[in-house]
Design an enzyme around this catalytic site. Structure first.
Site, PDB file in Angstrom:
ATOM      1  N   HIS A  85      -2.310 -39.103  44.868  1.00  7.83           N
ATOM      2  CA  HIS A  85      -2.105 -37.818  44.196  1.00  7.83           C
ATOM      3  C   HIS A  85      -3.068 -36.798  44.768  1.00  7.83           C
ATOM      4  O   HIS A  85      -4.193 -37.150  45.127  1.00  7.83           O
ATOM      5  CB  HIS A  85      -2.342 -37.967  42.684  1.00  7.83           C
ATOM      6  CG  HIS A  85      -1.679 -36.884  41.907  1.00  7.83           C
ATOM      7  ND1 HIS A  85      -2.243 -35.647  41.750  1.00  7.83           N
ATOM      8  CD2 HIS A  85      -0.490 -36.842  41.276  1.00  7.83           C
ATOM      9  CE1 HIS A  85      -1.422 -34.891  41.047  1.00  7.83           C
ATOM     10  NE2 HIS A  85      -0.351 -35.587  40.750  1.00  7.83           N
ATOM     11  N   ASP A 100       4.668 -41.479  38.626  1.00 10.24           N
ATOM     12  CA  ASP A 100       6.015 -41.920  38.993  1.00 10.24           C
ATOM     13  C   ASP A 100       6.117 -43.406  39.281  1.00 10.24           C
ATOM     14  O   ASP A 100       7.209 -43.924  39.491  1.00 10.24           O
ATOM     15  CB  ASP A 100       6.491 -41.138  40.237  1.00 10.24           C
ATOM     16  CG  ASP A 100       6.749 -39.684  39.907  1.00 10.24           C
ATOM     17  OD1 ASP A 100       7.247 -39.424  38.808  1.00 10.24           O
ATOM     18  OD2 ASP A 100       6.445 -38.825  40.743  1.00 10.24           O
TER      19      ASP A 100
HETATM   20  N1  CMC Z   1       0.807 -44.434  51.032  1.00 10.26           N
HETATM   21  C1  CMC Z   1       0.009 -44.576  52.123  1.00 10.26           C
HETATM   22  N2  CMC Z   1      -0.927 -43.700  52.480  1.00 10.26           N
HETATM   23  C2  CMC Z   1      -1.087 -42.614  51.734  1.00 10.26           C
HETATM   24  C3  CMC Z   1      -0.312 -42.386  50.585  1.00 10.26           C
HETATM   25  C4  CMC Z   1       0.665 -43.336  50.245  1.00 10.26           C
HETATM   26  N3  CMC Z   1       1.437 -43.151  49.165  1.00 10.26           N
HETATM   27  N4  CMC Z   1      -0.670 -41.213  50.014  1.00 10.26           N
HETATM   28  C5  CMC Z   1      -1.655 -40.725  50.780  1.00 10.26           C
HETATM   29  N5  CMC Z   1      -1.919 -41.578  51.811  1.00 10.26           N
HETATM   30  C6  CMC Z   1      -2.966 -41.427  52.823  1.00 10.26           C
HETATM   31  C7  CMC Z   1      -2.608 -40.364  53.861  1.00 10.26           C
HETATM   32  O1  CMC Z   1      -1.939 -40.931  54.962  1.00 10.26           O
HETATM   33  C8  CMC Z   1      -3.975 -39.831  54.215  1.00 10.26           C
HETATM   34  O2  CMC Z   1      -4.593 -40.762  55.075  1.00 10.26           O
HETATM   35  P1  CMC Z   1      -5.627 -40.248  56.223  1.00 10.26           P
HETATM   36  O3  CMC Z   1      -6.774 -39.626  55.484  1.00 10.26           O
HETATM   37  O4  CMC Z   1      -5.986 -41.485  56.978  1.00 10.26           O
HETATM   38  O5  CMC Z   1      -4.856 -39.254  57.043  1.00 10.26           O
HETATM   39  C9  CMC Z   1      -4.747 -39.872  52.897  1.00 10.26           C
HETATM   40  O6  CMC Z   1      -4.132 -40.937  52.148  1.00 10.26           O
HETATM   41  C10 CMC Z   1      -4.672 -38.588  52.083  1.00 10.26           C
HETATM   42  O7  CMC Z   1      -3.295 -38.273  51.912  1.00 10.26           O
HETATM   43  P2  CMC Z   1      -2.698 -36.819  51.966  1.00 10.26           P
HETATM   44  O8  CMC Z   1      -1.263 -36.933  52.332  1.00 10.26           O
HETATM   45  O9  CMC Z   1      -3.579 -35.958  52.842  1.00 10.26           O
HETATM   46  O10 CMC Z   1      -2.888 -36.362  50.484  1.00 10.26           O
HETATM   47  P3  CMC Z   1      -2.136 -35.187  49.777  1.00 10.26           P
HETATM   48  O11 CMC Z   1      -3.006 -34.760  48.679  1.00 10.26           O
HETATM   49  O12 CMC Z   1      -1.733 -34.155  50.789  1.00 10.26           O
HETATM   50  O13 CMC Z   1      -0.780 -35.851  49.253  1.00 10.26           O
HETATM   51  C11 CMC Z   1       0.733 -37.061  47.884  1.00 10.26           C
HETATM   52  C12 CMC Z   1      -0.612 -36.326  47.953  1.00 10.26           C
HETATM   53  C13 CMC Z   1       1.069 -37.347  46.425  1.00 10.26           C
HETATM   54  C14 CMC Z   1       1.836 -36.151  48.465  1.00 10.26           C
HETATM   55  C15 CMC Z   1       0.628 -38.362  48.697  1.00 10.26           C
HETATM   56  O14 CMC Z   1      -0.350 -39.203  48.126  1.00 10.26           O
HETATM   57  C16 CMC Z   1       1.975 -39.101  48.781  1.00 10.26           C
HETATM   58  O15 CMC Z   1       2.763 -38.809  49.687  1.00 10.26           O
HETATM   59  N6  CMC Z   1       2.251 -40.051  47.857  1.00 10.26           N
HETATM   60  C17 CMC Z   1       3.544 -40.716  47.805  1.00 10.26           C
HETATM   61  C18 CMC Z   1       4.563 -39.811  47.110  1.00 10.26           C
HETATM   62  C19 CMC Z   1       4.344 -39.736  45.617  1.00 10.26           C
HETATM   63  O16 CMC Z   1       4.159 -40.740  44.945  1.00 10.26           O
HETATM   64  N7  CMC Z   1       4.424 -38.513  45.075  1.00 10.26           N
HETATM   65  C20 CMC Z   1       4.335 -38.280  43.626  1.00 10.26           C
HETATM   66  C21 CMC Z   1       3.088 -37.584  43.221  1.00 10.26           C
HETATM   67  S1  CMC Z   1       2.823 -37.654  41.448  1.00 10.26           S
HETATM   68  C22 CMC Z   1       4.121 -36.714  40.790  1.00 10.26           C
HETATM   69  C23 CMC Z   1       3.830 -35.271  40.914  1.00 10.26           C
HETATM   70  O17 CMC Z   1       3.028 -34.756  40.127  1.00 10.26           O
HETATM   71  O18 CMC Z   1       4.403 -34.657  41.811  1.00 10.26           O
END
Ligand code: CMC
Length: 433
Positions: free
Chosen positions: A312, A369
């Site tokens: 998240h 989720d």
């Molecule tokens: N599986 C594997 N790696 C992950 C995941 C995941 N679900 N989420 C983040 N990472 C890694 C990402 O690759 C990055 O690694 P590095 O630092 O080595 O590059 C690090 O963790 C930080 O991730 P980010 O993508 O920079 O973080 P963000 O804040 O931009 O994204 C997120 C947050 C929710 C989009 C992401 O965690 C994700 O894609 N999760 C899966 C989709 C999901 O479950 N979304 C629902 C969110 S809760 C409902 C809502 O409120 O929307």
């Protein structure tokens, strides 16, 4: 950049010149540097892709502390609201800032009951969609279409009464439209709302009732849905709420703004994750259930696979909504006597991921989720409708964010950019290229 909390200013040195910027401190001691005069003073803008460190507004609706796993609506802890309140009560709180008295709540419930019907002509829109149309695509279009039936809603400043009427119509009609989307997909007749039922029971009746049969909504399912909707009701400046605010900041009407929010929610990185989680769990199950393989894929930067329902933007220790939902998931499956193998996979996956250094070091935990889809499935909501359920819950939050943006007189949302394209070059006629 150094901050001087005594004088409540931040000093920034650029091109040998020191300028001072005001520090804004919120009621929970959250600190921000107000950079709105930075460009005028220095010629610089700030760059923050994905707004990871940017406050787009001040807001008094929802407080969350991602490090401590705190979430409160108008000051009330989510745990207390999810356990003790009704969804309409929480909607009133989010929209108006205070919990309703018994009389205010009864009036609000009556008002909503009076607007549950959608215009008959809207029924005809459904005929034009293919049977396999995704419910979120239809819902976003239907909500935008509502603005055409209520032209008085098109000016957000018309009158307080007209504004409130749009709010009431949206809250009242979204469950009706959501159920119509479902009925259309399964090619069953639409059910008209039955207004002696409660908000959630009425939705259940329109979803699962049939004209030829008696239908009594199950209190166990109604209770679970009530909790889920409350847990989703607002989440401050997330992707869809920011979309609603930014669309509304152009003075577009409420229906158009909410429709944009629904579209933003649809994506699998946001609300669409609830559908993606169940699809992922089923895929893992059908693939033989080798969790280590899928965790390794999620960690592999060359592989686009991510663990859906994990991670998240703001929660880095745990998502308080996920904690409540995990417990609710266990409870409802037990109450309904359902043994869902995907719940076992989900729990094991959580265990494997949480003991893995990759997930621990990045603060990746199950989010709202991760378990919600298992509940939705247990109570009979089809997978493609999961994100529609999220939208039903999030509606009061979107409206409150939109209303606050207007009440605060926020300017039109219009970020800047750092241009990285070509410098000026002369046009070459096609014959000479
Ligand atoms: N599986 C594997 N790696 C992950 C995941 C995941 N679900 N989420 C983040 N990472 C890694 C990402 O690759 C990055 O690694 P590095 O630092 O080595 O590059 C690090 O963790 C930080 O991730 P980010 O993508 O920079 O973080 P963000 O804040 O931009 O994204 C997120 C947050 C929710 C989009 C992401 O965690 C994700 O894609 N999760 C899966 C989709 C999901 O479950 N979304 C629902 C969110 S809760 C409902 C809502 O409120 O929307």
């Amino acid at each position: 950049m150094e901050t001087n909390t005594d004088q409540q200013v931040a000093k920034i040195e650029l091109d040998g010149k020191i300028i001072e910027l005001p520090v804004i401190i919120g009621t929970e001691d959250e600190k921000a540097v107000d950079i709105s005069s930075l460009r005028a003073q220095t010629g610089y803008i700030t760059l923050d892709k994905g707004f990871k460190n940017t406050g787009s507004c001040t807001s008094s609706i929802t407080f969350l502390d991602g490090e401590k796993g705190i979430l409160r609506y108008r000051g009330y802890p989510i745990e207390q609201l999810a356990e003790q309140a009704s969804f309409l009560e929480v909607s009133y709180l989010i929209l108006n800032g205070e919990l309703p008295t018994q009389e205010q709540l009864s009036n609000w419930e009556d008002e909503i009951d009076h607007h549950t019907l959608v215009h008959e002509d809207m029924k005809r829109f459904f005929e034009a969609y293919p049977a396999q149309a995704h419910p979120m695509g239809i819902l976003a279009s239907m909500i935008c279409s509502m603005s055409t039936f209520y032209p008085e809603s098109q000016d957000p400043h018309r009158s307080k009464e007209a504004f409130q009427l749009s709010i009431n119509r949206l809250i009242a009609k979204l469950p009706t439209l959501a159920a119509m989307v479902y009925k259309n997909a399964v090619r069953h007749p639409f059910m008209y709302p039955k207004n002696d039922l409660g908000y959630i029971e009425n939705f259940m009746y329109m979803m699962w009732g049939m004209p030829t049969e008696d239908y009594t909504p199950s209190p166990v399912i109604a209770k679970a849905l009530n909790k889920l909707l409350i847990l989703h009701a607002d989440h401050e400046q997330n992707c869809s709420a920011s979309t609603v605010r930014i669309v509304g900041s152009s003075q577009a009407n409420l229906y158009a703004s909410i429709s944009a929010g629904i579209s933003a929610l649809w994506g699998p990185l946001h609300g669409g994750a609830n559908q993606a989680v169940i699809e992922m769990l089923e895929m893992i199950q059908n693939d033989g259930g080798d969790l280590d393989k899928w965790v390794a894929k999620a960690k592999d930067k060359e592989d686009p696979f991510r663990l859906m329902g994990f991670g998240h933007r703001v929660y880095k220790n745990f998502d308080p909504r996920a904690t409540i939902i995990k417990q609710a998931c266990d409870d409802i499956l037990e109450e309904l006597g359902i043994n869902d193998p995907t719940l076992e996979i989900a729990k094991k996956l959580e265990e494997v991921a949480l003991s893995d250094e990759y997930f621990k070091s990045r603060g990746l935990y199950p989010n709202v989720d991760f378990y919600s889809g298992i509940i939705y499935r247990a109570i009979g909501i089809p997978t493609e409708m999961f994100t529609v359920m999220f939208a039903l819950g999030r509606l009061p939050g979107w409206i409150a964010q939109w209303k606050e943006m207007l009440d605060n007189g926020d300017p039109i949302g219009r970020p800047r950019q750092v241009y990285t394209g070509y410098n000026k070059r002369d046009f070459v006629p096609v014959s000479q290229r």
